[in-house]
Design a protein around this motif. Structure first.
Motif, PDB file in Angstrom:
ATOM      1  N   ILE A 170      -6.430  34.489  47.760  1.00  0.00           N
ATOM      2  CA  ILE A 170      -5.371  34.704  46.772  1.00  0.00           C
ATOM      3  C   ILE A 170      -4.298  33.671  47.076  1.00  0.00           C
ATOM      4  CG2 ILE A 170      -3.565  36.231  45.912  1.00  0.00           C
ATOM      5  CD1 ILE A 170      -5.301  38.610  46.684  1.00  0.00           C
ATOM      6  N   THR A 171      -3.900  32.922  46.058  1.00  0.00           N
ATOM      7  CA  THR A 171      -2.838  31.928  46.226  1.00  0.00           C
ATOM      8  C   THR A 171      -1.658  32.328  45.353  1.00  0.00           C
ATOM      9  OG1 THR A 171      -4.426  30.172  46.684  1.00  0.00           O
ATOM     10  CG2 THR A 171      -2.219  29.485  45.994  1.00  0.00           C
ATOM     11  N   VAL A 172      -0.480  32.322  45.971  1.00  0.00           N
ATOM     12  CA  VAL A 172       0.767  32.636  45.272  1.00  0.00           C
ATOM     13  C   VAL A 172       1.750  31.504  45.517  1.00  0.00           C
ATOM     14  CG1 VAL A 172       0.425  35.136  45.471  1.00  0.00           C
ATOM     15  CG2 VAL A 172       1.764  33.931  47.204  1.00  0.00           C
ATOM     16  N   SER A 173       2.767  31.477  44.685  1.00  0.00           N
ATOM     17  CA  SER A 173       3.860  30.527  44.904  1.00  0.00           C
ATOM     18  C   SER A 173       5.167  31.290  44.811  1.00  0.00           C
ATOM     19  CB  SER A 173       3.836  29.397  43.873  1.00  0.00           C
ATOM     20  OG  SER A 173       4.116  29.898  42.580  1.00  0.00           O
ATOM     21  N   PHE A 174       6.171  30.779  45.486  1.00  0.00           N
ATOM     22  CA  PHE A 174       7.506  31.330  45.351  1.00  0.00           C
ATOM     23  C   PHE A 174       8.518  30.259  45.716  1.00  0.00           C
ATOM     24  CE2 PHE A 174       5.813  32.689  49.387  1.00  0.00           C
ATOM     25  CZ  PHE A 174       6.818  32.490  50.316  1.00  0.00           C
ATOM     26  N   LEU A 213       1.205  41.665  49.360  1.00  0.00           N
ATOM     27  CA  LEU A 213       2.291  42.579  49.010  1.00  0.00           C
ATOM     28  C   LEU A 213       3.617  41.888  49.284  1.00  0.00           C
ATOM     29  CD1 LEU A 213       0.898  45.622  51.037  1.00  0.00           C
ATOM     30  CD2 LEU A 213       0.459  45.134  48.645  1.00  0.00           C
ATOM     31  N   TRP A 214       4.644  42.223  48.503  1.00  0.00           N
ATOM     32  CA  TRP A 214       5.959  41.662  48.759  1.00  0.00           C
ATOM     33  C   TRP A 214       7.036  42.597  48.251  1.00  0.00           C
ATOM     34  CZ3 TRP A 214       2.800  40.222  44.849  1.00  0.00           C
ATOM     35  CH2 TRP A 214       3.324  40.177  43.571  1.00  0.00           C
ATOM     36  N   LYS A 215       8.201  42.472  48.873  1.00  0.00           N
ATOM     37  CA  LYS A 215       9.362  43.256  48.473  1.00  0.00           C
ATOM     38  C   LYS A 215       9.729  42.892  47.042  1.00  0.00           C
ATOM     39  CE  LYS A 215      10.591  45.382  52.361  1.00  0.00           C
ATOM     40  NZ  LYS A 215      11.026  46.743  52.506  1.00  0.00           N
ATOM     41  N   ASP A 216      10.091  43.897  46.267  1.00  0.00           N
ATOM     42  CA  ASP A 216      10.271  43.683  44.831  1.00  0.00           C
ATOM     43  C   ASP A 216      11.416  42.748  44.458  1.00  0.00           C
ATOM     44  OD1 ASP A 216      12.334  45.401  45.442  1.00  0.00           O
ATOM     45  OD2 ASP A 216      11.860  46.859  43.900  1.00  0.00           O
ATOM     46  N   TYR A 217      12.309  42.449  45.365  1.00  0.00           N
ATOM     47  CA  TYR A 217      13.404  41.541  45.034  1.00  0.00           C
ATOM     48  C   TYR A 217      12.996  40.076  45.164  1.00  0.00           C
ATOM     49  CZ  TYR A 217      14.004  41.719  50.117  1.00  0.00           C
ATOM     50  OH  TYR A 217      13.794  41.696  51.456  1.00  0.00           O
ATOM     51  N   LEU A 218      11.814  39.800  45.694  1.00  0.00           N
ATOM     52  CA  LEU A 218      11.308  38.430  45.775  1.00  0.00           C
ATOM     53  C   LEU A 218      10.552  38.096  44.487  1.00  0.00           C
ATOM     54  CD1 LEU A 218       9.916  38.476  49.423  1.00  0.00           C
ATOM     55  CD2 LEU A 218      12.058  37.468  48.632  1.00  0.00           C
ATOM     56  N   GLN A 219      10.495  36.835  44.179  1.00  0.00           N
ATOM     57  CA  GLN A 219       9.805  36.376  42.973  1.00  0.00           C
ATOM     58  C   GLN A 219       8.556  35.588  43.360  1.00  0.00           C
ATOM     59  OE1 GLN A 219      10.817  37.156  39.799  1.00  0.00           O
ATOM     60  NE2 GLN A 219      12.321  38.458  40.827  1.00  0.00           N
ATOM     61  N   LEU A 220       7.421  36.262  43.481  1.00  0.00           N
ATOM     62  CA  LEU A 220       6.157  35.589  43.736  1.00  0.00           C
ATOM     63  C   LEU A 220       5.392  35.461  42.435  1.00  0.00           C
ATOM     64  CD1 LEU A 220       6.835  36.476  46.693  1.00  0.00           C
ATOM     65  CD2 LEU A 220       4.381  36.628  47.026  1.00  0.00           C
ATOM     66  N   SER A 221       4.709  34.361  42.278  1.00  0.00           N
ATOM     67  CA  SER A 221       3.880  34.128  41.094  1.00  0.00           C
ATOM     68  C   SER A 221       2.443  33.918  41.532  1.00  0.00           C
ATOM     69  CB  SER A 221       4.352  32.886  40.339  1.00  0.00           C
ATOM     70  OG  SER A 221       5.667  33.059  39.892  1.00  0.00           O
ATOM     71  N   LEU A 222       1.533  34.519  40.813  1.00  0.00           N
ATOM     72  CA  LEU A 222       0.117  34.354  41.111  1.00  0.00           C
ATOM     73  C   LEU A 222      -0.346  32.991  40.610  1.00  0.00           C
ATOM     74  CD1 LEU A 222      -2.509  35.624  42.189  1.00  0.00           C
ATOM     75  CD2 LEU A 222      -2.899  36.497  39.872  1.00  0.00           C
ATOM     76  N   VAL A 223      -0.953  32.222  41.497  1.00  0.00           N
ATOM     77  CA  VAL A 223      -1.519  30.933  41.124  1.00  0.00           C
ATOM     78  C   VAL A 223      -2.986  31.129  40.764  1.00  0.00           C
ATOM     79  CG1 VAL A 223      -2.056  28.590  41.910  1.00  0.00           C
ATOM     80  CG2 VAL A 223       0.129  29.654  42.541  1.00  0.00           C
TER      81      VAL A 223
END
Length: 156
Positions: free
Chosen positions: A89-93, A72-82
């Motif tokens: 689960i791997t994400v990048s930001f 989960l993340w705050k909506d103002y952050l830009q996480l991308s699903l890898v």
């Protein structure tokens, strides 16, 4: 950025949901990895709407029954699903032109099942090798039998 990781051992009970929310709020977390959620997919939306309204999320329900992992993340952050697997689960930001990878892990209980996790992480390493990579969660592995809650002192 505050990242919060917790093996919640189930989010079915309202008291556990409330406790998780309070701990996340108290720690001012911006990114949250909840491990071992043990929750049916059809119940996830109601919990997110009640406790995490305005947050975005990734999960691994497609790969694993009962959604073992939520990111989960705050909506103002830009996480991308890898990528997602049944164990991660791997994400990048990026922030300030700096790329960071985060892998949330909940390893399977048996060594033979975890071999898939190790192979997957080796493959990911090739992708993230030149960037910062944070691995968090419950690997379900111990370095010594003393670390196990099932450890029994041998009788001599």
């Amino acid at each position: 950025m505050n990242c919060f990781v917790w093996n919640v051992r189930g989010l079915n009970k309202p008291l556990k949901q409330h406790a998780a929310y309070n701990r996340i709020k108290d720690n001012r977390a911006r990114v949250v990895c909840l491990i071992e959620t043990i929750l049916k997919h059809n119940k996830m939306r109601a919990i997110l709407e009640k406790w995490f309204n305005g947050w975005k999320s990734f999960h691994n329900y497609v790969e694993a029954d009962n959604g073992r992992i939520w990111v989960l993340w705050k909506d103002y952050l830009q996480l991308s699903l890898v990528c997602t697997t049944d164990q991660s689960i791997t994400v990048s930001f990026s922030a300030d032109n700096y790329l960071l990878f985060l892998t949330a892990i909940y390893g399977r209980n048996t060594g033979s099942e975890r071999k898939r996790l190790w192979k997957h992480l080796q493959g990911l390493h090739k992708l993230v090798a030149d960037h910062s990579w944070i691995l968090v969660g419950d690997f379900n592995v111990i370095a010594s039998y003393f670390e196990s809650s099932d450890f029994r002192v041998p009788l001599t």
